[in-house]
Motif scaffolding. Sequence first.
Motif, PDB file in Angstrom:
ATOM      1  N   GLY A   1       0.838  -1.198   0.000  1.00  0.00           N
ATOM      2  CA  GLY A   1       0.000   0.000   0.000  1.00  0.00           C
ATOM      3  C   GLY A   1       0.872   1.246   0.000  1.00  0.00           C
ATOM      4  N   GLY A   2       0.292   2.352  -0.362  1.00  0.00           N
ATOM      5  CA  GLY A   2       1.000   3.630  -0.287  1.00  0.00           C
ATOM      6  C   GLY A   2       2.047   3.838  -1.358  1.00  0.00           C
ATOM      7  N   VAL A   3       2.074   2.979  -2.400  1.00  0.00           N
ATOM      8  CA  VAL A   3       3.095   3.145  -3.442  1.00  0.00           C
ATOM      9  C   VAL A   3       2.580   3.933  -4.638  1.00  0.00           C
ATOM     10  N   GLY A   4       1.289   4.280  -4.612  1.00  0.00           N
ATOM     11  CA  GLY A   4       0.778   5.136  -5.686  1.00  0.00           C
ATOM     12  C   GLY A   4      -0.210   4.473  -6.645  1.00  0.00           C
ATOM     13  N   LYS A   5      -0.816   3.363  -6.234  1.00  0.00           N
ATOM     14  CA  LYS A   5      -1.787   2.705  -7.120  1.00  0.00           C
ATOM     15  C   LYS A   5      -2.945   3.630  -7.469  1.00  0.00           C
ATOM     16  N   THR A   6      -3.514   4.244  -6.429  1.00  0.00           N
ATOM     17  CA  THR A   6      -4.687   5.078  -6.678  1.00  0.00           C
ATOM     18  C   THR A   6      -4.306   6.310  -7.505  1.00  0.00           C
ATOM     19  N   THR A   7      -3.127   6.848  -7.221  1.00  0.00           N
ATOM     20  CA  THR A   7      -2.648   7.992  -7.998  1.00  0.00           C
ATOM     21  C   THR A   7      -2.516   7.591  -9.472  1.00  0.00           C
ATOM     22  N   VAL A   8      -1.906   6.437  -9.713  1.00  0.00           N
ATOM     23  CA  VAL A   8      -1.722   5.971 -11.090  1.00  0.00           C
ATOM     24  C   VAL A   8      -3.071   5.650 -11.726  1.00  0.00           C
TER      25      VAL A   8
ATOM     26  N   LEU B   1       7.695   2.900 -12.107  1.00  0.00           N
ATOM     27  CA  LEU B   1       8.534   3.130 -10.939  1.00  0.00           C
ATOM     28  C   LEU B   1       8.109   4.467 -10.346  1.00  0.00           C
ATOM     29  N   ASN B   2       7.471   4.398  -9.178  1.00  0.00           N
ATOM     30  CA  ASN B   2       6.949   5.625  -8.569  1.00  0.00           C
ATOM     31  C   ASN B   2       7.865   6.093  -7.438  1.00  0.00           C
ATOM     32  N   PHE B   3       7.674   7.316  -7.017  1.00  0.00           N
ATOM     33  CA  PHE B   3       8.526   7.919  -5.981  1.00  0.00           C
ATOM     34  C   PHE B   3       9.999   7.830  -6.388  1.00  0.00           C
ATOM     35  N   ALA B   4      10.250   7.869  -7.694  1.00  0.00           N
ATOM     36  CA  ALA B   4      11.630   7.735  -8.153  1.00  0.00           C
ATOM     37  C   ALA B   4      12.446   8.920  -7.645  1.00  0.00           C
TER      38      ALA B   4
ATOM     39  N   VAL C   1       7.823   7.801 -12.474  1.00  0.00           N
ATOM     40  CA  VAL C   1       7.149   8.963 -11.898  1.00  0.00           C
ATOM     41  C   VAL C   1       7.974   9.417 -10.698  1.00  0.00           C
ATOM     42  N   PRO C   2       8.670  10.549 -10.836  1.00  0.00           N
ATOM     43  CA  PRO C   2       9.534  10.999  -9.741  1.00  0.00           C
ATOM     44  C   PRO C   2       8.732  11.393  -8.497  1.00  0.00           C
ATOM     45  N   ARG C   3       9.395  11.332  -7.380  1.00  0.00           N
ATOM     46  CA  ARG C   3       8.810  11.891  -6.157  1.00  0.00           C
ATOM     47  C   ARG C   3       8.544  13.368  -6.434  1.00  0.00           C
ATOM     48  N   SER C   4       7.320  13.799  -6.134  1.00  0.00           N
ATOM     49  CA  SER C   4       6.968  15.159  -6.526  1.00  0.00           C
ATOM     50  C   SER C   4       5.938  15.728  -5.562  1.00  0.00           C
ATOM     51  N   ARG C   5       6.027  17.036  -5.360  1.00  0.00           N
ATOM     52  CA  ARG C   5       5.082  17.646  -4.427  1.00  0.00           C
ATOM     53  C   ARG C   5       3.714  17.838  -5.062  1.00  0.00           C
ATOM     54  N   THR C   6       3.684  17.859  -6.391  1.00  0.00           N
ATOM     55  CA  THR C   6       2.378  18.102  -7.031  1.00  0.00           C
ATOM     56  C   THR C   6       1.409  16.948  -6.800  1.00  0.00           C
ATOM     57  N   LEU C   7       1.939  15.710  -6.593  1.00  0.00           N
ATOM     58  CA  LEU C   7       1.021  14.573  -6.477  1.00  0.00           C
ATOM     59  C   LEU C   7       0.228  14.569  -5.168  1.00  0.00           C
ATOM     60  N   PRO C   8       0.900  14.684  -3.995  1.00  0.00           N
ATOM     61  CA  PRO C   8       0.074  14.746  -2.781  1.00  0.00           C
ATOM     62  C   PRO C   8      -0.875  15.948  -2.804  1.00  0.00           C
ATOM     63  N   TYR C   9      -0.419  17.038  -3.392  1.00  0.00           N
ATOM     64  CA  TYR C   9      -1.272  18.227  -3.470  1.00  0.00           C
ATOM     65  C   TYR C   9      -2.520  17.911  -4.306  1.00  0.00           C
ATOM     66  N   SER C  10      -2.308  17.214  -5.436  1.00  0.00           N
ATOM     67  CA  SER C  10      -3.451  16.900  -6.302  1.00  0.00           C
ATOM     68  C   SER C  10      -4.373  15.876  -5.632  1.00  0.00           C
ATOM     69  N   THR C  11      -3.784  14.924  -4.886  1.00  0.00           N
ATOM     70  CA  THR C  11      -4.616  13.953  -4.162  1.00  0.00           C
ATOM     71  C   THR C  11      -5.496  14.693  -3.155  1.00  0.00           C
ATOM     72  N   ASN C  12      -4.890  15.629  -2.447  1.00  0.00           N
ATOM     73  CA  ASN C  12      -5.635  16.348  -1.419  1.00  0.00           C
ATOM     74  C   ASN C  12      -6.730  17.235  -2.012  1.00  0.00           C
TER      75      ASN C  12
HETATM   76  N1  LIG Z   1       5.521  10.186  -7.024  1.00  0.00           N
HETATM   77  C1  LIG Z   1       4.972  10.649  -5.909  1.00  0.00           C
HETATM   78  N2  LIG Z   1       5.552  11.662  -5.206  1.00  0.00           N
HETATM   79  C2  LIG Z   1       5.003  12.131  -4.079  1.00  0.00           C
HETATM   80  N3  LIG Z   1       3.878  11.677  -3.546  1.00  0.00           N
HETATM   81  C3  LIG Z   1       3.233  10.671  -4.185  1.00  0.00           C
HETATM   82  C4  LIG Z   1       3.748  10.105  -5.393  1.00  0.00           C
HETATM   83  N4  LIG Z   1       2.892   9.132  -5.791  1.00  0.00           N
HETATM   84  C5  LIG Z   1       1.900   9.090  -4.896  1.00  0.00           C
HETATM   85  N5  LIG Z   1       2.092  10.014  -3.923  1.00  0.00           N
HETATM   86  C6  LIG Z   1       1.241  10.283  -2.742  1.00  0.00           C
HETATM   87  O1  LIG Z   1       1.340   9.173  -1.869  1.00  0.00           O
HETATM   88  C7  LIG Z   1       0.101   8.946  -1.226  1.00  0.00           C
HETATM   89  C8  LIG Z   1      -0.298   7.485  -1.414  1.00  0.00           C
HETATM   90  O2  LIG Z   1      -0.563   7.269  -2.787  1.00  0.00           O
HETATM   91  P1  LIG Z   1      -1.760   6.330  -3.279  1.00  0.00           P
HETATM   92  O3  LIG Z   1      -1.864   6.531  -4.741  1.00  0.00           O
HETATM   93  O4  LIG Z   1      -2.973   6.565  -2.467  1.00  0.00           O
HETATM   94  O5  LIG Z   1      -1.147   4.907  -2.961  1.00  0.00           O
HETATM   95  P2  LIG Z   1      -1.856   3.468  -2.889  1.00  0.00           P
HETATM   96  O6  LIG Z   1      -3.139   3.576  -3.654  1.00  0.00           O
HETATM   97  O7  LIG Z   1      -0.869   2.540  -3.514  1.00  0.00           O
HETATM   98  O8  LIG Z   1      -2.060   3.175  -1.442  1.00  0.00           O
HETATM   99  C9  LIG Z   1      -0.887   9.929  -1.818  1.00  0.00           C
HETATM  100  O9  LIG Z   1      -1.050  11.018  -0.967  1.00  0.00           O
HETATM  101  C10 LIG Z   1      -0.217  10.376  -3.108  1.00  0.00           C
HETATM  102  O10 LIG Z   1      -0.556  11.698  -3.468  1.00  0.00           O
END
Ligand SMILES: Nc1ncnc2c1ncn2[C@@H]1O[C@H](COP(=O)(O)OP(=O)(O)O)[C@@H](O)[C@H]1O
Length: 399
Positions: free
Chosen positions: A154-161, A318-321, A344-355
């Motif tokens: 979990g937490g590796v970015g599945k939902t983001t992807v 490859l996420n959080f690269a 997909v590099p580690r990036s601040r825009t992604l958590p911001y967009s999730t939020n």
């Molecule tokens: N490349 C990234 N860099 C920084 N934050 C990321 C990245 N990919 C995902 N995140 C953040 O990490 C958190 C967990 O991601 P999420 O997609 O919910 O993971 P999963 O579905 O695998 O549990 C989210 O807040 C998301 O915005």
Amino acid sequence: MSRFVAVTAVRDFEGRVRQAIAGALHGELQTLNPEVLSGGPDDVFKQLNGAPPEVLILGPGVTAEAALKLATVFDLQYPEISLLLVAEPSPDLVLKAMHSGIRDVVTPEIEVNDLRVLLERACLAAASRRRGMGPAAEPDQDRGRVIAVMSPKGGVGKTTVATNLAIGLGKVAPMSVVLVDLDLQFGDVASGLQLEPEHSITEAVHGAASQDSMVLKAFLTVHPAGIYALCAPRTPSESDYITADHVSRLLNQLASEFKYVVVDTAPGLGEHVLATLELATDGVWVCGMDVPSVRGLRKCFTVLKELQLLPQGRHTVLNFADRKSGLSVQDVEATIGVPIDAVVPRSRTLPYSTNRGIPVLQSTSRDSATKGLKKLVDRFDPQWVSSNHNKLHRRVVVS
Ligand SMILES: Nc1ncnc2c1ncn2[C@@H]1O[C@H](COP(=O)(O)OP(=O)(O)O)[C@@H](O)[C@H]1O
Ligand SMILES: [Mg+2]
């Protein structure tokens, strides 16, 4: 495993059912108080811990009227469950029972051996109805792609992807993409897309929607970017009532209606994930840039290869690269044994967009994380693939 549920307060009859099952049939018996007849199937399921039964025995000692009423609802919503009524079988009652979808009306005095034969037949009927409703029942050549977004952790970015892939594909095929949240307990597709769904997957797999794709479509939520979403249940406990068979049937129905069915999954290889992989045309494998994540993915590939459950299309992300992670792309590729397709590099825009609930592919962001996600989308765009075939396997770098 067969499961039997009897709605009765007659202990002597219950004892005979137990004897009939013991040693001869798989599964166990659960007994419910006749009071449950005043509710609907959901009230029955609430009292059962686990999947719906295969055989539901109504009586003895229940009012025929209440039993027939409940049977009618079960027959419409859960035709795969075999229903038995235990009451003195007068011709009038038998006729009414038949109309309510009851399989057999049995005298309360029935002997153990006869009961065993009856229960066995009821199980077989339940199994064959389930098969009839399952994947093989829908021969459809013109099916959409079922894309499972997967990771053992979990937490590796599945939902983001998954959300970005669905939004990106929505531009390739407007109104022909559905995103299904199969992280049944803690799914967050709805919040990631700022949706307030009226219906969830629970309604989509039970009742009329499971029989009719038009009804199913009414349970989907439309996103302003031109995609559909089927969101996870409102409460984690609802997931107990969603079986692997439900998932198979649902994905089959959706694949016959949509060009792309993107499935966000729960971590690991649970029954819903395996059911998804059985049907998936493509797997998107999301891996973090850390040793546990990489090793987890390698184990996952090994197990799925043995089970012959690796979908034909393979796409690795490859996420959080991060160049400072101490691992290189080559290290990751060497361990998992396959090339990385998108970074997909580690990036601040992604958590911001999730939020905010706005995927980066929906916004105007142009950072390298957005580019990495767009690259993944391109792999599913037939036009892009036909004109850029050479780029499909180009080596990736972490910038
Ligand atoms: N490349 C990234 N860099 C920084 N934050 C990321 C990245 N990919 C995902 N995140 C953040 O990490 C958190 C967990 O991601 P999420 O997609 O919910 O993971 P999963 O579905 O695998 O549990 C989210 O807040 C998301 O915005
Ligand atoms: Mg998730």
